[in-house]
Write a protein that holds these residues in place. Structure first.
Motif, PDB file in Angstrom:
ATOM      1  N   TYR A 141     -11.378  -4.511   6.613  1.00 37.08           N
ATOM      2  CA  TYR A 141     -11.178  -3.382   5.692  1.00 37.08           C
ATOM      3  C   TYR A 141     -10.230  -3.782   4.557  1.00 37.08           C
ATOM      4  O   TYR A 141     -10.504  -3.503   3.382  1.00 37.08           O
ATOM      5  CB  TYR A 141     -10.626  -2.161   6.425  1.00 37.08           C
ATOM      6  N   ALA A 142      -9.112  -4.412   4.899  1.00 32.96           N
ATOM      7  CA  ALA A 142      -8.148  -4.823   3.875  1.00 32.96           C
ATOM      8  C   ALA A 142      -8.756  -5.828   2.906  1.00 32.96           C
ATOM      9  O   ALA A 142      -8.431  -5.833   1.713  1.00 32.96           O
ATOM     10  CB  ALA A 142      -6.902  -5.411   4.539  1.00 32.96           C
ATOM     11  N   SER A 143      -9.652  -6.675   3.405  1.00 35.76           N
ATOM     12  CA  SER A 143     -10.324  -7.645   2.546  1.00 35.76           C
ATOM     13  C   SER A 143     -11.233  -6.949   1.536  1.00 35.76           C
ATOM     14  O   SER A 143     -11.315  -7.353   0.370  1.00 35.76           O
ATOM     15  CB  SER A 143     -11.146  -8.606   3.403  1.00 35.76           C
ATOM     16  N   ARG A 144     -11.888  -5.872   1.981  1.00 36.00           N
ATOM     17  CA  ARG A 144     -12.843  -5.181   1.126  1.00 36.00           C
ATOM     18  C   ARG A 144     -12.191  -4.153   0.203  1.00 36.00           C
ATOM     19  O   ARG A 144     -12.632  -3.944  -0.918  1.00 36.00           O
ATOM     20  CB  ARG A 144     -13.896  -4.490   1.983  1.00 36.00           C
ATOM     21  N   PHE A 145     -11.117  -3.504   0.677  1.00 33.08           N
ATOM     22  CA  PHE A 145     -10.485  -2.423  -0.087  1.00 33.08           C
ATOM     23  C   PHE A 145      -8.976  -2.663  -0.236  1.00 33.08           C
ATOM     24  O   PHE A 145      -8.162  -1.837   0.192  1.00 33.08           O
ATOM     25  CB  PHE A 145     -10.714  -1.067   0.598  1.00 33.08           C
ATOM     26  N   PRO A 146      -8.566  -3.774  -0.824  1.00 35.97           N
ATOM     27  CA  PRO A 146      -7.126  -4.078  -0.903  1.00 35.97           C
ATOM     28  C   PRO A 146      -6.334  -3.028  -1.673  1.00 35.97           C
ATOM     29  O   PRO A 146      -5.140  -2.829  -1.406  1.00 35.97           O
ATOM     30  CB  PRO A 146      -7.088  -5.439  -1.601  1.00 35.97           C
ATOM     31  N   GLU A 147      -6.976  -2.351  -2.630  1.00 32.83           N
ATOM     32  CA  GLU A 147      -6.265  -1.352  -3.423  1.00 32.83           C
ATOM     33  C   GLU A 147      -5.866  -0.130  -2.594  1.00 32.83           C
ATOM     34  O   GLU A 147      -4.988   0.644  -2.992  1.00 32.83           O
ATOM     35  CB  GLU A 147      -7.136  -0.919  -4.606  1.00 32.83           C
ATOM     36  N   LYS A 148      -6.461   0.020  -1.419  1.00 32.21           N
ATOM     37  CA  LYS A 148      -6.151   1.169  -0.561  1.00 32.21           C
ATOM     38  C   LYS A 148      -5.198   0.814   0.578  1.00 32.21           C
ATOM     39  O   LYS A 148      -4.862   1.681   1.390  1.00 32.21           O
ATOM     40  CB  LYS A 148      -7.441   1.758   0.020  1.00 32.21           C
ATOM     41  N   VAL A 149      -4.794  -0.450   0.651  1.00 29.27           N
ATOM     42  CA  VAL A 149      -3.973  -0.927   1.771  1.00 29.27           C
ATOM     43  C   VAL A 149      -2.642  -1.450   1.252  1.00 29.27           C
ATOM     44  O   VAL A 149      -2.604  -2.402   0.467  1.00 29.27           O
ATOM     45  CB  VAL A 149      -4.715  -2.034   2.561  1.00 29.27           C
ATOM     46  N   ASN A 151       8.056  13.821   8.374  1.00 29.05           N
ATOM     47  CA  ASN A 151       8.114  14.138   6.946  1.00 29.05           C
ATOM     48  C   ASN A 151       6.871  13.571   6.271  1.00 29.05           C
ATOM     49  O   ASN A 151       6.689  12.351   6.223  1.00 29.05           O
ATOM     50  CB  ASN A 151       9.381  13.547   6.321  1.00 29.05           C
ATOM     51  N   ILE A 152       6.027  14.448   5.743  1.00 24.24           N
ATOM     52  CA  ILE A 152       4.770  13.990   5.154  1.00 24.24           C
ATOM     53  C   ILE A 152       4.977  13.196   3.866  1.00 24.24           C
ATOM     54  O   ILE A 152       4.022  12.639   3.324  1.00 24.24           O
ATOM     55  CB  ILE A 152       3.812  15.172   4.897  1.00 24.24           C
ATOM     56  N   ALA A 153       6.222  13.127   3.392  1.00 20.47           N
ATOM     57  CA  ALA A 153       6.512  12.258   2.246  1.00 20.47           C
ATOM     58  C   ALA A 153       6.551  10.790   2.656  1.00 20.47           C
ATOM     59  O   ALA A 153       6.470   9.897   1.803  1.00 20.47           O
ATOM     60  CB  ALA A 153       7.836  12.654   1.598  1.00 20.47           C
ATOM     61  N   ASN A 154       6.663  10.519   3.955  1.00 22.12           N
ATOM     62  CA  ASN A 154       6.689   9.139   4.444  1.00 22.12           C
ATOM     63  C   ASN A 154       5.344   8.454   4.209  1.00 22.12           C
ATOM     64  O   ASN A 154       4.316   9.116   4.058  1.00 22.12           O
ATOM     65  CB  ASN A 154       7.005   9.122   5.944  1.00 22.12           C
ATOM     66  N   PRO A 155       5.333   7.125   4.185  1.00 19.51           N
ATOM     67  CA  PRO A 155       4.059   6.409   4.043  1.00 19.51           C
ATOM     68  C   PRO A 155       3.140   6.654   5.229  1.00 19.51           C
ATOM     69  O   PRO A 155       3.595   6.986   6.334  1.00 19.51           O
ATOM     70  CB  PRO A 155       4.484   4.934   3.951  1.00 19.51           C
ATOM     71  N   ILE A 156       1.849   6.475   5.012  1.00 16.85           N
ATOM     72  CA  ILE A 156       0.840   6.703   6.051  1.00 16.85           C
ATOM     73  C   ILE A 156       0.603   5.403   6.814  1.00 16.85           C
ATOM     74  O   ILE A 156       0.447   4.333   6.225  1.00 16.85           O
ATOM     75  CB  ILE A 156      -0.480   7.178   5.427  1.00 16.85           C
ATOM     76  N   LEU A 157       0.553   5.517   8.148  1.00 15.17           N
ATOM     77  CA  LEU A 157       0.248   4.384   9.018  1.00 15.17           C
ATOM     78  C   LEU A 157      -0.945   4.767   9.882  1.00 15.17           C
ATOM     79  O   LEU A 157      -0.880   5.723  10.656  1.00 15.17           O
ATOM     80  CB  LEU A 157       1.449   4.048   9.909  1.00 15.17           C
ATOM     81  N   ASN A 184     -13.100   3.867   6.115  1.00 15.46           N
ATOM     82  CA  ASN A 184     -12.947   4.155   4.695  1.00 15.46           C
ATOM     83  C   ASN A 184     -12.939   5.664   4.432  1.00 15.46           C
ATOM     84  O   ASN A 184     -12.159   6.158   3.612  1.00 15.46           O
ATOM     85  CB  ASN A 184     -14.063   3.488   3.898  1.00 15.46           C
ATOM     86  N   GLU A 185     -13.789   6.392   5.134  1.00 14.42           N
ATOM     87  CA  GLU A 185     -13.790   7.843   4.987  1.00 14.42           C
ATOM     88  C   GLU A 185     -12.463   8.439   5.458  1.00 14.42           C
ATOM     89  O   GLU A 185     -11.920   9.360   4.841  1.00 14.42           O
ATOM     90  CB  GLU A 185     -14.963   8.448   5.766  1.00 14.42           C
ATOM     91  N   LEU A 186     -11.933   7.915   6.564  1.00 13.94           N
ATOM     92  CA  LEU A 186     -10.642   8.394   7.067  1.00 13.94           C
ATOM     93  C   LEU A 186      -9.517   8.078   6.088  1.00 13.94           C
ATOM     94  O   LEU A 186      -8.662   8.930   5.806  1.00 13.94           O
ATOM     95  CB  LEU A 186     -10.355   7.763   8.435  1.00 13.94           C
ATOM     96  N   VAL A 187      -9.499   6.856   5.575  1.00 18.77           N
ATOM     97  CA  VAL A 187      -8.474   6.460   4.612  1.00 18.77           C
ATOM     98  C   VAL A 187      -8.506   7.368   3.384  1.00 18.77           C
ATOM     99  O   VAL A 187      -7.465   7.859   2.926  1.00 18.77           O
ATOM    100  CB  VAL A 187      -8.645   4.976   4.203  1.00 18.77           C
ATOM    101  N   ASP A 188      -9.678   7.595   2.851  1.00 19.95           N
ATOM    102  CA  ASP A 188      -9.793   8.452   1.667  1.00 19.95           C
ATOM    103  C   ASP A 188      -9.356   9.883   1.969  1.00 19.95           C
ATOM    104  O   ASP A 188      -8.731  10.548   1.122  1.00 19.95           O
ATOM    105  CB  ASP A 188     -11.228   8.438   1.138  1.00 19.95           C
ATOM    106  N   LEU A 189      -9.681  10.350   3.157  1.00 16.87           N
ATOM    107  CA  LEU A 189      -9.306  11.716   3.543  1.00 16.87           C
ATOM    108  C   LEU A 189      -7.791  11.883   3.569  1.00 16.87           C
ATOM    109  O   LEU A 189      -7.248  12.839   2.995  1.00 16.87           O
ATOM    110  CB  LEU A 189      -9.911  12.036   4.907  1.00 16.87           C
ATOM    111  N   VAL A 190      -7.082  10.949   4.241  1.00 15.38           N
ATOM    112  CA  VAL A 190      -5.625  11.104   4.359  1.00 15.38           C
ATOM    113  C   VAL A 190      -4.920  10.772   3.045  1.00 15.38           C
ATOM    114  O   VAL A 190      -3.885  11.378   2.730  1.00 15.38           O
ATOM    115  CB  VAL A 190      -5.060  10.267   5.532  1.00 15.38           C
TER     116      VAL A 190
END
Length: 334
Positions: free
Chosen positions: A138-146, A43-49, A108-114
């Protein structure tokens, strides 16, 4: 030769494909090079891992698919083969692009894409071994995306685990009175090691304990090359990526120290640590956990595991990812 592979769709009891599901494989342009990405979820409504494999250059997709496919019922799981790894290995890729900074850029490109594709604010990251370095940085640099970070074989200070790992395998060789192992290990001496000296040390860890605890090398190879997503044609690039990618990156990796580089994470953190990890020794993972500051942090021991808890205790790992981690991810995303 690129071998994309296939992956089975999610179907209902009548054999019809679930309209909310996703099961696809493609090459995605990340950092200027095509990289293999598989996305699976009921189900694509689920969170992304997003799964960050080890190495660098060590593909673990088939291990995850064999032991942890149950997560696809609760997450939209992104299986990414990083640059320089198996299906993403490209001889035209310059060695100068095999840097930690470039891997962060690719991720980061992959995260933004999904995030854009599935309409999500953030993603959960799972990092194993080298992937735990990538995930933390990555989490240290982009916490708002994690939404949350989960680490196994969690690296803190790279040089520290190399030292304790060497001491352990030498002591084990002496305990077994294994003359060849003793001779070779004493010949390379303690770390810091050159790349090929490290290969010798890892050879004896694998010889004594296996790649995956309790699993024969034959079974490991069958899993890695089996299933519709993989192919025997992957083997040449798998072998290349085992040596080319980490050899190029070795000096940079030896300098990794997350205790200094990422002492604070602004996301919930989970460490799932194998009690018998002889590669990234457990005490060095704990040393990082003890000093790490985060909104919440949880360390759980996998008492029957070594370096690969998801494959060594899959029922426990899958249950924790669903019952412990997922609610945190959902809350962080709301």
């Amino acid at each position: 030769m690129k071998c994309l592979g296939t992956t089975p769709p999610f179907r209902n009891q009548d054999g019809e494909i679930l309209p909310t599901s996703i099961a696809e494989i493609s090459y995605v342009r990340l950092g200027g090079f095509d990289q293999w990405v598989m996305i699976r979820g009921e189900n694509i409504a689920n969170p992304i891992l997003i799964l960050l494999h080890g190495g660098p250059g060590f593909p673990e997709m088939r291990l995850f698919r064999t032991f942890n496919a149950a997560l696809e019922l609760h997450y939209t799981v992104v299986y990414w083969m990083q640059r320089g790894t198996s299906k993403s290995f490209d001889r035209r890729m310059p060695s100068s692009s095999l840097t930690i900074e470039q891997f962060i850029t690719d991720l980061n490109e992959l995260v933004d894409l999904v995030r854009k594709r599935f309409g999500k604010d953030n993603v959960a990251l799972y990092g194993h071994s080298w992937g735990s370095v990538l995930g933390v940085l990555y989490a240290s640099r982009f916490p708002e995306k994690v939404a949350a970070y989960v680490g196994t074989g969690q690296i803190g200070e790279w040089a520290a685990f190399e030292t304790t790992s060497y001491r352990f395998v030498l002591a084990e060789a002496e305990r077994r009175q294994h003359r060849k192992a003793i001779r070779e290990l004493r010949a390379i001496g303690p770390p810091p090691h050159a790349f090929w000296d490290m290969v010798v040390e890892r050879k004896w860890i694998t010889n004594f304990f296996g790649v995956v605890r309790g699993m024969s090398l034959w079974r490991f190879a069958r899993i890695t090359l089996g299933g519709p997503e993989a192919s025997l044609f992957d083997l040449p690039n798998i072998l290349r990526s085992q040596f080319v990618t980490p050899k190029v990156m070795w000096q940079e990796l030896m300098g990794v120290n997350l205790i200094e580089a990422a002492p604070v994470l602004q996301v919930p953190v989970f460490f799932f640590i194998g009690r018998h990890d002889r590669v990234v020794t457990a005490e060095t993972s704990v040393a990082y956990f003890d000093v790490l500051q985060a909104p919440s942090k949880t360390l759980i021991w996998f008492e029957e595991s070594g370096h690969e808890p998801p494959a060594e205790e899959p029922a426990k790992f899958n249950a924790l990812m669903v019952e412990l981690v997922r609610p945190v991810v959902v809350a962080s995303s709301s």
